[in-house]
Scaffold this active site. Structure first.
Site, short mmCIF file in Angstrom:
data_model
loop_
_atom_site.label_atom_id
_atom_site.label_comp_id
_atom_site.label_asym_id
_atom_site.label_seq_id
_atom_site.Cartn_x
_atom_site.Cartn_y
_atom_site.Cartn_z
N ASP A 295 30.95 -34.29 39.85
CA ASP A 295 30.55 -35.59 39.30
C ASP A 295 31.70 -36.59 39.50
O ASP A 295 32.81 -36.37 39.01
CB ASP A 295 30.23 -35.44 37.82
N GLU B 113 23.42 -34.22 51.34
CA GLU B 113 24.50 -34.71 52.19
C GLU B 113 23.96 -35.25 53.51
O GLU B 113 24.38 -36.30 54.00
CB GLU B 113 25.49 -33.57 52.43
#
Length: 261
Positions: A158, A232
């Protein structure tokens, strides 16, 4: 290979390595860290819930304040890699399947991710993966013996993008100082992020830890053994960047330069 399920019997922990002057790494002192996560009521599927109810005792280890024995936990002697924050476990599963000669200990706090990973372990027949559902700093501090890990993976943690939340980022000097003591000589730390300001902080923090050395100039190319996730791939297609960092604990003394420098 003879692999068994985890045993509840755990060895007495070794003494913590002290820094110069006899002090423990800051993150090794209880009650000194800010959690890098916040528990939220998230969606969990029936499959994940069922996995939590039926597979936890087989593939998950309870948190303990004593060092564990990897040989006992995995039922064999093998290099062990710790992954912090494995999410839904897609990457962990692929790496563990591709590297059966290594053990993988995954740390995650959220029920949905743990349930998903338990299901992956069972469905893929993985026998080289175990899970700890607990705060990573406390797992590193209390459960992982010094100089015992072959590697650590921290993929897309995060980023806590708001400035007032930066103190919650996992990659902080105190934690990296502790983590470095858990790496065996010659072991590596591999981080990846898609948030450039966090990548810059990672590079600064890792470069500032004297127990670690960068394996390249600045950021690294994504190694072939780190699978590219769907998230991604989508980000790269939209022009977003991804930054990998690979540092290692040199085989020589903790403060000596790299042997090949």
């Amino acid at each position: 290979m003879n692999m068994t399920t985890p045993s509840p019997a755990l060895p007495i922990p070794a003494a913590e390595p002290a820094l110069a002057g006899g002090e423990l790494p800051k993150a090794a002192r209880p009650g000194t860290h800010i959690r890098s996560f916040v528990h939220r009521r998230g969606h969990i599927t029936l499959s994940q819930k069922e996995a939590l109810e039926t597979l936890t005792d087989t593939w998950s280890l309870p948190y303990t304040d004593r060092h564990i024995s990897f040989a006992q936990v995995f039922g064999r002697e093998a290099p062990t890699v710790l992954e912090i924050g494995f999410g839904m476990g897609e990457t962990t599963e692929k790496i563990a399947l591709a590297q059966p000669e290594r053990n993988f200990l995954g740390v995650e706090v959220f029920n949905a991710g743990v349930g998903a990973m338990l299901r992956r372990i069972e469905d893929s027949g993985l026998r080289n993966v175990r899970i700890v559902q607990h705060d990573a700093v406390e797992v590193m501090r209390d459960m992982i013996p010094p100089a015992s890990l072959a590697g650590v993976h921290i993929y897309f943690p995060d980023p806590w993008p708001k400035k007032r939340h930066h103190k919650r980022r996992l990659i902080q000097p105190a934690f990296i100082e502790l983590l470095a003591t858990r790496l065996a000589p010659g072991a590596y730390l591999h981080c990846a992020t898609d948030w450039q300001p966090y990548a810059e902080q990672m590079l600064e923090v890792l470069s500032g830890e004297p127990q670690l050395c960068n394996t390249c100039e600045g950021y690294a190319e994504r190694p072939a053994w780190r699978p590219q996730t769907k998230f991604e791939t989508r980000g790269l297609r939209l022009g977003h960047g991804v930054w990998d960092l690979i540092f290692e604990r040199p085989p020589a003394s903790r403060y000596s330069p790299r042997a090949d420098a």
